[in-house]
Design a protein around this motif. Structure first.
Motif, short mmCIF file in Angstrom:
data_model
loop_
_atom_site.label_atom_id
_atom_site.label_comp_id
_atom_site.label_asym_id
_atom_site.label_seq_id
_atom_site.Cartn_x
_atom_site.Cartn_y
_atom_site.Cartn_z
N ARG A 180 -2.81 -5.33 -35.07
CA ARG A 180 -2.35 -5.34 -33.68
C ARG A 180 -0.87 -5.02 -33.53
O ARG A 180 -0.43 -4.53 -32.50
N GLN A 181 -0.08 -5.32 -34.57
CA GLN A 181 1.37 -5.32 -34.35
C GLN A 181 1.94 -3.92 -34.03
O GLN A 181 2.98 -3.80 -33.40
N ALA A 182 1.25 -2.87 -34.41
CA ALA A 182 1.72 -1.51 -34.09
C ALA A 182 1.68 -1.26 -32.58
O ALA A 182 2.38 -0.38 -32.07
N MET A 183 0.88 -2.05 -31.85
CA MET A 183 0.73 -1.85 -30.40
C MET A 183 1.52 -2.88 -29.59
O MET A 183 1.42 -2.90 -28.36
N PHE A 184 2.28 -3.74 -30.26
CA PHE A 184 2.98 -4.80 -29.55
C PHE A 184 3.97 -4.25 -28.52
O PHE A 184 4.73 -3.33 -28.81
N GLU A 185 3.94 -4.84 -27.34
CA GLU A 185 4.95 -4.58 -26.32
C GLU A 185 5.34 -5.92 -25.70
O GLU A 185 4.51 -6.81 -25.59
#
Length: 379
Positions: free
Chosen positions: A225-230
């Motif tokens: 998930r962390q690649a998509m964190f905003e």
């Protein structure tokens, strides 16, 4: 009275780790910082880092310089360093062989940060960058580098110690000016990782009795998930804190990594705990529709971290505990007539006259136990 709970190695004076998490002891820190010629701003406007460093003076200097550079790059001010007094005379040879040098770094808050939580987020970014640069960036002596806590709210004294050694090793803890309204104390029994100084409890938000059985899935999902964190609150800093999970930690440390992100990204601590340790809600006919909707929604964001686990947690203002949804860990509490609350994995952890006891209880599956010091009540 819980010596039988923690573990020791082949040496009876080398433990699996023990420590204590406190509220920021402003009165004590003002006194010792003055002795170190450090001028502190008002409480809340400075953070304190507890830092493990290499014993080699040259390597230690390099690590400290790298840390200071990151603090400056993040727009904050290094107010100074203090060497933490330690006494290792009660430690076994195994603990001494791996013993780091203990230092405190004092960091001043940039006045452009809107509130204390924004300062906490910035200190988190600094700590993550420092770990990536010094510990994982292969700086000489970086294997010794670890930051038990870096906060304007809390302070963690811990190490490869037995419980009785904690205040012997850290004379700071015996000072009468060391004041706190809460304390999170833990003695470790390592089950899934080898005991080391940094793997001792408490962590930055939690202490954990048990195991996380779903760990591999939890790590993989967080990593995916962390690649998509905003985050509006983190903005561009979000890329600096990756990876969220430090996989060289224990299961408890990795749970703490996850919880820390959820809280600093804007969720109240009890809310974040309900996300990571949800009740068994699916077939619970007695649960309200609102609560089921809460769990169903958050189930789209976060899979459960399943136990058996009893986890105590604090952000320096609120302190509480919760069982995982299997409810297989005991946690019992006393409330005394003079407003003290004692919760532990067993009854009798502290000697309390029965005349002082107002009520006794236990942590129940599906219930959260929270003390809110701002509200002055048990929730």
């Amino acid at each position: 009275n819980l010596d039988h709970r923690g573990a020791c190695g082949c040496e009876v004076n080398t433990g699996d780790g023990a420590g204590i998490l406190l509220q920021m002891p402003d009165k004590f820190l003002r006194k010792v910082s003055e002795e170190s010629k450090i001028k502190l701003p008002p409480q809340g406007d400075y953070g304190v880092g507890m830092v493990y460093l290499p014993r080699d003076a040259s390597q230690r200097g390099q690590c400290e310089k790298a840390f200071e550079t990151i603090v400056a790059e993040e727009g904050q001010t290094v107010l100074g360093w203090r060497t933490i007094p330690t006494d290792n005379s009660s430690l076994g040879s195994v603990a001494r062989a791996a013993e780091p040098v203990m230092r405190q770094i004092f960091i001043g808050r940039n006045p452009t940060l809107p509130d204390q939580l924004a300062f906490e987020r910035k200190l988190y970014v600094i700590r993550k960058r420092a770990a990536n640069t010094i510990r994982y960036g292969k700086l000489p002596g970086g294997n010794f580098f670890y930051v038990p806590s870096l906060s304007s709210r809390t302070l963690v004294y811990k190490g490869l110690l037995m419980p009785a050694q904690v205040d012997q090793y850290y004379p700071d803890l015996r000072d009468s000016d060391m004041e706190t309204a809460l304390a999170l104390v833990h003695s470790r029994f390592s089950t899934n990782t080898f005991p080391t100084w940094e793997r001792s409890h408490p962590y930055r938000y939690i202490a954990h009795n048990g195991e996380i059985n779903t760990l591999r899935g939890n790590i993989n999902w967080m990593h995916a998930r962390q690649a998509m964190f905003e985050s509006e609150l983190f903005a561009d800093d979000i890329k600096k804190i990756l990876p969220i999970i430090n996989t060289d930690g224990s299961d408890s440390a990795m749970f703490d990594n996850c919880l820390e992100l959820l809280v600093l990204a804007g969720r109240p601590l009890p809310h974040a705990m309900m996300m990571v340790l949800p009740d068994p809600w699916t077939n619970d006919e007695s649960m309200s529709h609102e609560k089921k909707a809460f769990y169903e929604y958050h189930g789209c964001l976060m899979e459960p971290w399943d136990g058996p686990a009893s986890i105590a947690f604090t952000d320096g203002t609120r302190i509480g505990a919760v069982l995982d949804r299997n409810g297989l860990r005991p946690s019992r509490y006393y409330v005394t007539k003079d407003d003290m609350v004692i919760m532990a994995s067993e009854v009798g952890v502290l000697d309390v006259d029965k005349e002082r006891v107002l009520e006794k209880g236990r942590l129940e599956n599906g219930r959260k136990f929270v003390i809110d010091n701002e509200q002055g009540r048990i929730v």
